[in-house]
Scaffold this motif. Structure first.
Motif, PDB file in Angstrom:
ATOM      1  N   MET A   5     -10.372   3.465  -2.428  1.00 16.35           N
ATOM      2  CA  MET A   5     -10.089   2.458  -1.394  1.00 16.35           C
ATOM      3  C   MET A   5      -9.222   3.096  -0.310  1.00 16.35           C
ATOM      4  N   ALA A  39      -5.367   5.906  -5.792  1.00 15.50           N
ATOM      5  CA  ALA A  39      -4.006   5.413  -5.521  1.00 15.50           C
ATOM      6  C   ALA A  39      -3.999   3.953  -5.082  1.00 15.50           C
ATOM      7  N   GLN A  40      -4.984   3.564  -4.267  1.00 15.06           N
ATOM      8  CA  GLN A  40      -4.952   2.213  -3.679  1.00 15.06           C
ATOM      9  C   GLN A  40      -5.704   1.169  -4.500  1.00 15.06           C
ATOM     10  N   ASP A  96      -9.579   9.599  -5.755  1.00 12.97           N
ATOM     11  CA  ASP A  96      -8.200   9.281  -5.394  1.00 12.97           C
ATOM     12  C   ASP A  96      -8.092   7.763  -5.508  1.00 12.97           C
ATOM     13  N   ASN A 138      -6.501   3.618   2.389  1.00 15.79           N
ATOM     14  CA  ASN A 138      -5.158   3.058   2.600  1.00 15.79           C
ATOM     15  C   ASN A 138      -4.950   2.597   4.038  1.00 15.79           C
ATOM     16  N   ALA A 146      -3.323  13.657   1.136  1.00 13.53           N
ATOM     17  CA  ALA A 146      -3.197  14.143  -0.255  1.00 13.53           C
ATOM     18  C   ALA A 146      -4.533  14.611  -0.810  1.00 13.53           C
ATOM     19  N   ALA A 149       0.843  -1.205   0.000  1.00 14.40           N
ATOM     20  CA  ALA A 149       0.000   0.000   0.000  1.00 14.40           C
ATOM     21  C   ALA A 149       0.877   1.253   0.000  1.00 14.40           C
ATOM     22  N   HIS A 183       3.864   4.037  -8.903  1.00 15.45           N
ATOM     23  CA  HIS A 183       4.612   3.178  -7.973  1.00 15.45           C
ATOM     24  C   HIS A 183       3.716   2.297  -7.103  1.00 15.45           C
ATOM     25  N   LYS A 184       2.409   2.531  -7.161  1.00 15.12           N
ATOM     26  CA  LYS A 184       1.503   1.652  -6.407  1.00 15.12           C
ATOM     27  C   LYS A 184       0.859   0.617  -7.332  1.00 15.12           C
ATOM     28  N   ASN A 223       3.037  12.178  -8.953  1.00 23.47           N
ATOM     29  CA  ASN A 223       2.429  11.153  -8.085  1.00 23.47           C
ATOM     30  C   ASN A 223       0.943  11.506  -7.886  1.00 23.47           C
ATOM     31  N   THR A 224       0.249  10.707  -7.115  1.00 25.64           N
ATOM     32  CA  THR A 224      -1.167  10.992  -6.831  1.00 25.64           C
ATOM     33  C   THR A 224      -1.311  12.377  -6.207  1.00 25.64           C
ATOM     34  N   THR A 225      -0.420  12.681  -5.286  1.00 31.77           N
ATOM     35  CA  THR A 225      -0.480  13.961  -4.569  1.00 31.77           C
ATOM     36  C   THR A 225      -0.453  15.125  -5.559  1.00 31.77           C
ATOM     37  N   SER A 267      -0.929   6.751  -8.754  1.00 30.68           N
ATOM     38  CA  SER A 267       0.543   6.744  -8.828  1.00 30.68           C
ATOM     39  C   SER A 267       1.039   5.479  -9.506  1.00 30.68           C
TER      40      SER A 267
HETATM   41  C1  LIG Z   1      -5.229   6.714  -0.751  1.00 32.61           C
HETATM   42  C2  LIG Z   1      -3.939   7.411  -1.055  1.00 32.61           C
HETATM   43  N1  LIG Z   1      -3.966   8.603  -1.661  1.00 32.61           N
HETATM   44  C3  LIG Z   1      -2.854   9.276  -1.970  1.00 32.61           C
HETATM   45  C4  LIG Z   1      -1.619   8.771  -1.663  1.00 32.61           C
HETATM   46  C5  LIG Z   1      -0.410   9.551  -2.017  1.00 32.61           C
HETATM   47  O1  LIG Z   1       0.313   8.880  -3.013  1.00 32.61           O
HETATM   48  P1  LIG Z   1       1.705   9.464  -3.495  1.00 32.61           P
HETATM   49  O2  LIG Z   1       2.571   9.498  -2.281  1.00 32.61           O
HETATM   50  O3  LIG Z   1       2.163   8.491  -4.526  1.00 32.61           O
HETATM   51  O4  LIG Z   1       1.427  10.826  -4.020  1.00 32.61           O
HETATM   52  C6  LIG Z   1      -1.519   7.552  -1.017  1.00 32.61           C
HETATM   53  C7  LIG Z   1      -0.208   7.019  -0.636  1.00 32.61           C
HETATM   54  O5  LIG Z   1      -0.057   6.182   0.209  1.00 32.61           O
HETATM   55  C8  LIG Z   1      -2.713   6.853  -0.720  1.00 32.61           C
HETATM   56  O6  LIG Z   1      -2.677   5.677  -0.100  1.00 32.61           O
END
Ligand SMILES: Cc1ncc(COP(=O)(O)O)c(C=O)c1O
Length: 393
Positions: free
Chosen positions: A156, A185-186, A183, A158, A109, A13, A208-209, A77-79, A206
């Motif tokens: 989802m 990311a997960q 969002d 995190n 984020a 995660a 990387h996830k 990244n997602t952020t 992202s």
């Molecule tokens: C639900 C969720 N949103 C956003 C992020 C931020 O992702 P990143 O650090 O790749 O920008 C994360 C990272 O753990 C996340 O779990």
């Protein structure tokens, strides 16, 4: 190896482990065709541009973007993707008094950029509560949606592993005249994604996830929305023309990609998409579902109630993120004992402090699965947890 034990990686995660195909795609870029994109006319520059743009096409296909690659913006990244949404679309389309509706289970984020917009514009940031069942409490959603211009929620959690009903939320948001951002990311690396079917408006995630490299994020929105979004960062690569009196921004996604982009990373993402497509996202989802069901039932029966899972017990609409609260033991201590067994988990608040406060927690120790996780990983996790419980009495 960690502490003479083979690594048991249960921190997907936080970041997933890239397969060899992804590492090789990035090495191939640096060894065989390293050049900047969109500029040179020599062969390797063309190949580099081809790799970069192919990754855009691959990700558009992977999430079923209705107008294809023209709707995919590469970010860091997602952020950064959510910041792009807030600082470009948000700043241009929201005004004082407008409401952005997030949820209590958001990662920072998807909270802080909206607070920043509140400081800048005077918008209101409102929260959908999370129920005792660790799921969004939607009982008052129609009231919560009053005055809302944008719903921005995670697909989802995190921390909890809860998978949210995005399609339903999109329908309700649209009925109230609001747009919806996700969002993701997960979720993108763990289950099938179809933004057309979900009928959402913005999607952030992202690389990387989802087995790809760090340093690369994805922002998707529908072509007609993207066309009206003002540029976020200025510089080379994002213009059609510049003179001593001004500039004309590029049309399409490169308008948001100022400067040299993450080219090798895009090549890696392209390989990650092919790899995941090869596995089949339904298979990935089913695999992680079985691992999660097995882990939850063993955690329930093997620890006499000394370990509490902070998340839904029901594995329907739940992913492979398992947050643990070990009675009387700080999550950092748990993680340190686990490290002695080579087990990598994440202790802390997981950048979701409002959620931790909601459940009166300071931290949890979070184990999370990826497509490569095995039942043996859970065996080692439980062996290490047994030791931690014994050690701390
Ligand atoms: C639900 C969720 N949103 C956003 C992020 C931020 O992702 P990143 O650090 O790749 O920008 C994360 C990272 O753990 C996340 O779990």
């Amino acid at each position: 190896m960690i502490n003479d034990r083979p690594i048991t990686y249960l921190d997907s995660a936080a970041s997933s482990v890239p397969p060899r195909a992804v590492i090789e795609a990035m090495s191939r870029h640096y060894e065989r065709r390293h050049a900047n994109v969109h500029r040179g006319v020599y062969q390797t520059a063309n190949e580099s541009t081809h790799d970069y743009e192919s990754a855009r096409e691959a990700i558009a296909r992977f999430i079923n973007a209705p107008a294809g690659a023209n709707e995919i913006v590469f970010t860091k990244n997602t952020t950064e993707s959510i910041n792009l949404l807030a600082k470009s679309w948000g700043a241009a389309n929201l005004k004082a008094g407008d409401v952005v509706l997030v949820s209590e289970m958001e990662h920072h984020a998807n909270i802080v950029p909206w607070f920043q917009l509140r400081e800048a514009l005077g918008i209101e940031v409102r929260f959908i509560p999370v129920g005792d069942d660790f799921r969004l409490d939607l009982t008052t959603i129609d009231e919560l949606l009053e005055g809302v211009k944008l719903v921005s929620v995670t697909s989802m959690s995190n921390v909890l592993g809860t998978v949210n009903p995005i399609k339903d939320l999109a329908q309700i948001a649209h009925r109230h005249g609001a747009l919806i951002a996700v969002d993701a990311a997960q979720s993108v690396g763990h289950s099938p994604t179809d933004v057309t079917e979900l009928d959402v408006d913005f999607f952030a995630f992202s690389a990387h996830k989802m087995l790809g490299p760090t340093g690369l994020g994805i922002f998707w929105t529908r072509q007609e929305i993207l066309a009206d979004m003002p540029p976020f960062l200025g510089g080379g690569g994002m213009i059609t023309d510049v003179s001593s009196t001004g500039y004309v921004p590029a049309k399409g996604p490169t308008r948001f990609e100022a400067g040299t982009p993450p080219i090798a990373e895009a090549a890696g993402l392209g390989a990650a998409v092919l790899y995941l497509e090869g596995l089949g996202m339904d298979n990935v989802h089913e695999h992680e579902h079985l691992l999660t069901e097995d882990a939850l039932s063993r955690l329930e029966t093997e620890f006499d109630g000394r370990i509490r899972v902070i998340g839904p017990r029901d594995t329907i609409a739940r992913g492979g993120v398992i947050s643990l609260d070990v009675e009387g033991v700080h999550a950092h201590d748990v993680a340190q004992v686990l490290d002695q067994f080579g087990v990598c988990v994440r202790p802390g608040h997981h950048c979701a402090k409002p959620l931790m406060k909601r459940f009166n927690l300071i931290a949890t120790a979070r184990a999370s699965y990826g497509p490569y996780s095995l039942i043996q990983d859970t065996d080692v996790l439980l062996e290490a947890l047994t030791d931690a419980v014994k050690l701390f009495g």
